[in-house]
Design an enzyme around this catalytic site. Structure first.
Site: not given
Length: 333
Positions: A116, A256, A286
């Protein structure tokens, strides 16, 4: 001679049409909208359903959106960095294929994988190429088809992830705008907490690995959450201290989009008002490498030249970090 910094000069994005809402997930697994929303902040996520289309499809669409909006000639792009954790296939670089398909015929390209944090690390890499003086236009794409590695019977992961892509163009700047500072970290302690067991060199694909479901994401949610909360908050606070930035100096937190509680904890450590926190997790979930550029695309109209942006991310491995960037343009109507 003016110092060269690397500034973002254009943004593009793409998300698939199919919407996987919490209500749809209620029909698939033992969960409900309130449970998901309370724990993650996610309401829906986009899924690429078309057969035979992978991460490259998402990336090409995002890059084409950037090219169309900015009017850039793709032949002028010097390099393409493809931030992704779900490449089309092993060995053959997804970024190379994407560069060819968008007409970046004079660019070299490669993939960058840091879970990520891939796009955040890619920002550092793109900026370094620009600051070297050897490259003028670096296209950084963050794209992931997370639905390709998710077990939709696993409530711990299937409620979190979605598919999407975003792209930014880095160019030289002599006004002092663009990337100002970075603080990037990693720690191999995270290897066992967020992973896919099979398909690599330790445990190659076999009939047994497929039958045992070892090709989808495993996440120890509580452990990852704990490390992510402290990690993202720590580096964001550090980058502010290092650059003598108060909460008043920071215009936007670009974090994020993994879990709203993690984002809230980071903003609280930075003493930022929620009005300065960019959020779209409720719409996309996500999207891994795509979360940061999707935020820039969704909120491009609100970003003003000279704004101070703090980027923060946390990913499997573990990988994490923060980047301080001054926004370089006002979007034209």
């Amino acid at each position: 001679m003016n110092t060269i910094t690397a500034a973002i000069t254009a943004v593009g994005a793409y998300v698939p049409e199919f919407v996987l809402s919490n209500q749809v997930l209620e029909t698939m697994i033992d969960t409900n909208d309130e449970w998901i929303t309370t724990r993650t902040g996610i309401k829906e996520r986009r899924i690429l359903k078309e057969k035979g289309k992978g991460t490259s499809y998402l990336a090409i669409k995002a890059a084409q959106n950037l090219i169309e909006k900015s009017g850039i000639n793709p032949a002028e792009i010097d390099m393409v960095i493809m931030a992704t954790t779900t490449p089309d296939m092993p060995v053959a670089s997804t970024g190379v294929f994407v560069a060819t398909q968008i007409g970046a015929v004079n660019a070299f390209a490669y993939d960058l994988q840091a879970a990520c944090s891939s796009f955040l690390y890619g920002m550092s890499t793109a900026a370094a190429y620009i600051q070297s003086g050897r490259y003028k236009k670096v296209l950084l794409i963050g794209a992931d088809k997370m639905s390709s590695i998710i077990d939709y019977t696993d409530r711990a992961t299937c409620i979190i992830f979605g598919d999407g892509a975003g792209a930014v163009l880095f160019e030289p700047n002599t006004e002092g705008l663009g990337l100002q500072d970075e603080y990037l970290r990693s720690d191999g302690i995270g290897r066992d907490y967020l992973k896919i067991d099979a398909g690599g060199s330790i445990l190659p694909s076999s009939k047994e690995t497929v039958e045992n479901g070892l090709h989808t994401v495993f996440q120890d949610g509580k452990t990852v959450f704990k490390y992510a909360v402290s990690g993202m908050a720590d580096v964001s606070e550090k980058i502010m201290q290092r650059n003598n930035l108060s909460n008043d100096d920071v215009n936007w937190l670009v974090a994020h989009q993994a879990n709203k509680r993690i984002i809230d904890a980071t903003a609280q450590r930075m003493n930022l008002d929620e009005s300065k926190v960019l959020l779209n997790i409720h719409r996309y979930g996500n999207t891994t490498s795509a979360t940061l550029p999707l935020l820039l695309s969704d909120f491009e109209n609100q970003l003003k030249k000279g704004d101070n942006l703090i980027f923060a991310a946390f990913g499997g491995g573990f990988t994490w970090g923060s980047i301080y960037l001054k926004w370089a343009y006002n979007k034209k109507d």
